[in-house]
Scaffold this motif. Structure first.
Motif, PDB file in Angstrom:
ATOM      1  N   ARG A 225     -38.280  39.709  -3.792  1.00  0.00           N
ATOM      2  CA  ARG A 225     -37.596  38.528  -3.281  1.00  0.00           C
ATOM      3  C   ARG A 225     -36.934  37.852  -4.738  1.00  0.00           C
ATOM      4  N   PRO A 226     -35.517  37.340  -4.736  1.00  0.00           N
ATOM      5  CA  PRO A 226     -35.090  36.720  -5.953  1.00  0.00           C
ATOM      6  C   PRO A 226     -36.126  35.399  -6.331  1.00  0.00           C
ATOM      7  N   PRO A 227     -36.139  35.170  -7.730  1.00  0.00           N
ATOM      8  CA  PRO A 227     -36.958  33.940  -7.714  1.00  0.00           C
ATOM      9  C   PRO A 227     -36.333  32.589  -7.428  1.00  0.00           C
ATOM     10  N   SER A 228     -37.218  31.546  -6.918  1.00  0.00           N
ATOM     11  CA  SER A 228     -36.475  30.357  -6.340  1.00  0.00           C
ATOM     12  C   SER A 228     -36.326  29.184  -7.461  1.00  0.00           C
ATOM     13  N   PRO A 229     -35.148  28.513  -7.115  1.00  0.00           N
ATOM     14  CA  PRO A 229     -34.541  27.967  -8.314  1.00  0.00           C
ATOM     15  C   PRO A 229     -35.452  26.856  -8.558  1.00  0.00           C
ATOM     16  N   PRO A 230     -35.543  26.458  -9.865  1.00  0.00           N
ATOM     17  CA  PRO A 230     -36.495  25.337 -10.244  1.00  0.00           C
ATOM     18  C   PRO A 230     -36.400  24.214  -9.229  1.00  0.00           C
ATOM     19  N   PRO A 231     -37.369  23.378  -8.943  1.00  0.00           N
ATOM     20  CA  PRO A 231     -37.109  22.034  -8.262  1.00  0.00           C
ATOM     21  C   PRO A 231     -36.423  21.121  -9.150  1.00  0.00           C
ATOM     22  N   VAL A 232     -35.492  20.316  -8.447  1.00  0.00           N
ATOM     23  CA  VAL A 232     -34.963  19.149  -8.857  1.00  0.00           C
ATOM     24  C   VAL A 232     -35.637  17.727  -9.058  1.00  0.00           C
ATOM     25  N   VAL A 233     -35.682  17.329 -10.258  1.00  0.00           N
ATOM     26  CA  VAL A 233     -36.603  15.895 -10.538  1.00  0.00           C
ATOM     27  C   VAL A 233     -36.059  14.998  -9.523  1.00  0.00           C
ATOM     28  N   HIS A 234     -36.722  13.940  -9.302  1.00  0.00           N
ATOM     29  CA  HIS A 234     -36.387  12.856  -8.348  1.00  0.00           C
ATOM     30  C   HIS A 234     -35.653  11.757  -9.093  1.00  0.00           C
ATOM     31  N   TYR A 235     -34.693  11.069  -8.720  1.00  0.00           N
ATOM     32  CA  TYR A 235     -33.922  10.228  -9.256  1.00  0.00           C
ATOM     33  C   TYR A 235     -34.852   8.984 -10.116  1.00  0.00           C
ATOM     34  N   SER A 236     -34.455   8.665 -11.212  1.00  0.00           N
ATOM     35  CA  SER A 236     -35.119   7.510 -12.003  1.00  0.00           C
ATOM     36  C   SER A 236     -34.086   7.252 -13.079  1.00  0.00           C
ATOM     37  N   ASP A 237     -34.134   5.970 -13.636  1.00  0.00           N
ATOM     38  CA  ASP A 237     -33.277   5.538 -14.613  1.00  0.00           C
ATOM     39  C   ASP A 237     -33.369   6.291 -16.005  1.00  0.00           C
ATOM     40  N   HIS A 238     -34.570   6.822 -16.216  1.00  0.00           N
ATOM     41  CA  HIS A 238     -34.785   7.904 -17.320  1.00  0.00           C
ATOM     42  C   HIS A 238     -34.185   9.091 -17.037  1.00  0.00           C
ATOM     43  N   GLU A 239     -34.595   9.533 -15.918  1.00  0.00           N
ATOM     44  CA  GLU A 239     -33.750  10.643 -15.670  1.00  0.00           C
ATOM     45  C   GLU A 239     -32.205  10.914 -15.412  1.00  0.00           C
ATOM     46  N   CYS A 240     -31.739   9.792 -15.063  1.00  0.00           N
ATOM     47  CA  CYS A 240     -30.290   9.326 -14.964  1.00  0.00           C
ATOM     48  C   CYS A 240     -29.676   9.527 -16.340  1.00  0.00           C
ATOM     49  N   SER A 241     -30.167   8.618 -17.245  1.00  0.00           N
ATOM     50  CA  SER A 241     -29.860   8.815 -18.754  1.00  0.00           C
ATOM     51  C   SER A 241     -29.749  10.391 -19.147  1.00  0.00           C
ATOM     52  N   ILE A 242     -30.745  11.131 -19.030  1.00  0.00           N
ATOM     53  CA  ILE A 242     -30.951  12.438 -19.244  1.00  0.00           C
ATOM     54  C   ILE A 242     -29.626  13.124 -18.947  1.00  0.00           C
ATOM     55  N   VAL A 243     -29.445  13.105 -17.543  1.00  0.00           N
ATOM     56  CA  VAL A 243     -28.478  13.878 -17.062  1.00  0.00           C
ATOM     57  C   VAL A 243     -27.246  13.545 -17.351  1.00  0.00           C
ATOM     58  N   ALA A 244     -26.980  12.248 -17.579  1.00  0.00           N
ATOM     59  CA  ALA A 244     -25.671  11.554 -18.169  1.00  0.00           C
ATOM     60  C   ALA A 244     -25.283  12.274 -19.679  1.00  0.00           C
ATOM     61  N   GLU A 245     -26.488  12.571 -20.177  1.00  0.00           N
ATOM     62  CA  GLU A 245     -26.298  13.075 -21.582  1.00  0.00           C
ATOM     63  C   GLU A 245     -25.946  14.728 -21.619  1.00  0.00           C
ATOM     64  N   LYS A 246     -26.658  15.259 -20.555  1.00  0.00           N
ATOM     65  CA  LYS A 246     -26.237  16.720 -20.238  1.00  0.00           C
ATOM     66  C   LYS A 246     -24.851  16.944 -19.908  1.00  0.00           C
ATOM     67  N   LEU A 247     -24.372  15.934 -19.034  1.00  0.00           N
ATOM     68  CA  LEU A 247     -22.931  16.052 -18.386  1.00  0.00           C
ATOM     69  C   LEU A 247     -22.180  16.292 -19.588  1.00  0.00           C
ATOM     70  N   LYS A 248     -22.385  15.327 -20.658  1.00  0.00           N
ATOM     71  CA  LYS A 248     -21.503  15.534 -21.857  1.00  0.00           C
ATOM     72  C   LYS A 248     -21.595  16.710 -22.742  1.00  0.00           C
ATOM     73  N   ASP A 249     -22.568  17.484 -22.419  1.00  0.00           N
ATOM     74  CA  ASP A 249     -22.813  18.887 -23.187  1.00  0.00           C
ATOM     75  C   ASP A 249     -22.223  19.883 -22.449  1.00  0.00           C
ATOM     76  N   ASP A 250     -21.420  20.761 -23.017  1.00  0.00           N
ATOM     77  CA  ASP A 250     -20.814  22.042 -22.331  1.00  0.00           C
ATOM     78  C   ASP A 250     -21.846  22.985 -21.809  1.00  0.00           C
ATOM     79  N   SER A 251     -22.945  23.364 -22.660  1.00  0.00           N
ATOM     80  CA  SER A 251     -23.987  24.271 -22.410  1.00  0.00           C
ATOM     81  C   SER A 251     -24.805  23.864 -21.380  1.00  0.00           C
ATOM     82  N   LYS A 252     -24.999  22.566 -21.145  1.00  0.00           N
ATOM     83  CA  LYS A 252     -26.026  22.022 -20.168  1.00  0.00           C
ATOM     84  C   LYS A 252     -25.143  21.396 -18.786  1.00  0.00           C
TER      85      LYS A 252
END
Length: 598
Positions: A225-252
């Motif tokens: 069986r192929p490995p399952s994808p990593p779980p997605v964290v729940h929404y919070s202001d801190h996680e939102c800021s992290i995701v916003a920074e990752k969206l600006k990075d091409d590699s992430k």
């Protein structure tokens, strides 16, 4: 006796366990003749040389059998078409004589699954359980023996392969000691027996094997069986800021977009977090520009690579031309005569190879140039066909581009405004009560409450006015109903008086003149109106009726129709329906009720 590990029918018997004296060969041969057996010695040699060979016994050569005394090795496999030669088996208390090899093998029933129990019949009457153990313990470990008084028993072994060894003894004749009494002899019959314990153990074993098989399959499926994808964290202001920074990075960017998509599908978007999500979506939209620029850069690199390839190929072709020129110059008479035959042959072969390679590369280069020329010609055709359109739509395209840029700037401005408002709201919560912004908000709330109160008062006054109109309409309806009842009573009285005052010889013309229908046209109108109102059981207004009649005749007048229907009080009646402003007069067909009254 020690059972072997395989399932071959081999039983080892101690060769020293023999109690029958064989010093007198004649007595031994007589005893075997009485039993119908070939007279053989201990080692298998015939005692009487003139024994009948028709019995199928091998004379002179001792047969090798699985039950041979003293044989401690496993014999080679016996072919199925070759009969097994059985020998005499000597025990401490009894002797087993083999059956006639010419007789068919003893019949057995179908083997039950997991059979470890055998049925043993034909035992001597004087046989004891000790003698049975002495005979059958050679086949393997015995767990239990159930002996009956009718010369048979059931034996349960420890393993299934021991049953096959016990079946080998089926057909043997048993004799206790050296006695020839009938009670001391018998013919053993061994067959499969069906026991509940054997079936239960076999089912348990099958279930265990099935569990092992399921476990093995499950482990194999989990491994593949192929490995399952990593779980997605729940929404919070801190996680939102992290995701916003990752969206600006091409590699992430891919990881961040997947997280954003999961949050939106989970329903994390609400009024408080809408601005944050809009900013992240806007960042994803800005990534499109990066992708387009990256694509343009790759196309530019590809064009440069094509140009480099074309230049390198041209250089290679020039060198091939020079090499081919060398070969051609060497093939001329001045130099050709000085080479040997082998050298000339090599030079001609090399020249042909170089020309072939040069032609292949030349065709490839010409193909590249033809493709470029076709692209250029297509571009020229498109440019010629689009010159007029481009001249006309240049301003339009520029306006659309400016409009799109203006919209994107406006969306960015709205996002920044929303962020600023959120920050102001969060700061306002932390500020003290004497903040002037809070006073302004309180004033605005008070004004809103006053406006709502005024609107509520207006609604209440409107409700009271409508209620008064409803009561007034109800009173008018009651008065109209009373007036209708009085009119009906007067009409009934008048009709009775007219009926009593009519004379029998009154002229027909006078009765026709006094009838409410004065002409055939009015009679047709009455019939059409009656049919129309009959299919409208809840009645219809005079306008609706006249609109239907106007389809038949445009000269019909509404007042004439209403006057005609008013004269026919037993055929049509008028009622008031609705409440207040929706009060409406409707005509209904009552001819069936009026027929009873007239």
């Amino acid at each position: 006796m020690c059972p072997n590990s395989d399932n071959s029918r081999t039983v080892n018997v101690d060769s020293t366990a023999m109690t029958l004296p064989v010093s007198d060969p004649t007595a031994w041969a007589t005893a075997m003749n009485n039993l119908g057996m070939a007279p053989l010695g201990i080692a298998g040699q015939p005692i009487l040389p003139d024994f009948d060979p028709a019995l199928g016994m091998m004379t002179g050569i001792p047969p090798i059998t699985p039950m041979m005394p003293g044989l401690g090795i496993v014999p080679p496999p016996i072919p199925p078409d070759m009969p097994v030669v059985k020998e005499i088996i000597h025990c401490k208390s009894c002797t087993l004589f083999p059956p006639n090899p010419n007789l068919p093998p003893p019949a057995t029933r179908e083997r039950p699954p997991g059979c470890k129990t055998v049925f043993v019949g034909g035992l001597p009457e004087n046989g004891t359980e000790q003698i049975i153990v002495e005979v059958f313990e050679q086949c393997g470990e015995i767990i239990a023996i159930r002996k009956s008084k009718k010369n048979f028993c059931h034996i349960r072994f420890a393993e299934e392969f021991m049953v096959d060894k016990a079946l080998y003894l089926s057909g043997y004749r048993i004799r206790l000691g050296s006695s020839t009494d009938k009670k001391d002899t018998g013919r053993i019959h061994v067959d499969f027996a069906q026991a509940r314990d054997d079936l239960y153990e076999w089912e348990c074993k099958q279930r265990m094997l099935a569990r092992e098989e399921r476990h093995r399959r499950r482990m194999e499926e989990e491994r593949l069986r192929p490995p399952s994808p990593p779980p997605v964290v729940h929404y919070s202001d801190h996680e939102c800021s992290i995701v916003a920074e990752k969206l600006k990075d091409d590699s992430k960017f891919s990881e961040a977009v997947q997280t954003l998509l999961t949050w939106i599908e989970r329903g994390e978007v609400n009024r408080r977090s809408a601005n944050n999500f809009y900013s992240m979506i806007q960042s994803a939209n800005s990534h499109i520009r990066r992708l387009v620029n990256e694509k343009v850069a790759h196309e530019k690199d590809m064009e440069e690579a094509k140009e480099k390839f074309k230049q390198a190929l041209s250089g290679i072709l020039i060198q091939f031309e020079q090499i081919v020129a060398v070969y051609h110059s060497a093939s001329k008479q001045k130099a050709w005569d000085h080479f040997t035959k082998a050298q000339r042959k090599n030079i001609s072969v090399w020249c042909k190879q170089a020309e072939e390679i040069r032609n292949i590369h030349n065709d490839e280069l010409m193909g590249i140039r033809r493709e470029e020329e076709m692209e250029m010609s297509d571009d020229e055709i498109e440019e010629k066909s689009e010159t007029k359109e481009t001249e006309e739509s240049a301003l339009v395209s520029q306006a659309e581009a400016l409009k799109e840029e203006n919209d994107s700037l406006r969306w960015q401005l709205d996002a920044y405004r929303n962020e600023v408002e959120l920050l102001k709201q969060e700061q306002g919560k932390a500020q003290k009560e004497d903040d002037p912004n809070k006073e302004q908000q309180l004033k605005l709330l008070q004004q809103a409450l006053q406006g709502m109160q005024q609107h509520l008062l207006k609604v209440q006054e409107e409700y009271k006015r409508k209620d008064a109109e409803l009561e007034k309409a109800k009173d008018e309806k009651l008065q109209v109903e009373k007036m209708l009842e009085n009119l009906k009573e007067q009409e009934n009285c008048a009709s009775r008086l007219c009926a009593s005052s009519q004379d029998s010889d009154y002229p027909i013309e006078k009765t026709l003149n006094s009838s409410p229908i004065k002409s055939e046209r009015e009679a047709l109108l009455v019939g059409i109106i009656s049919t129309f109102l009959h299919v409208h059981p809840f009645g219809a207004s005079i306008e609706y009726i006249c609109s239907y009649l106007h389809r038949l005749d445009n000269k019909i007048c509404t007042s004439d129709v209403e006057c005609l229907m008013g004269r026919l009080q037993h055929t049509f009646k008028q009622e008031l329906t609705g409440v207040g402003a929706s009060l409406e007069k409707r005509w209904k067909f009552c001819g069936f009720e009026g027929l009873k009254l007239t």
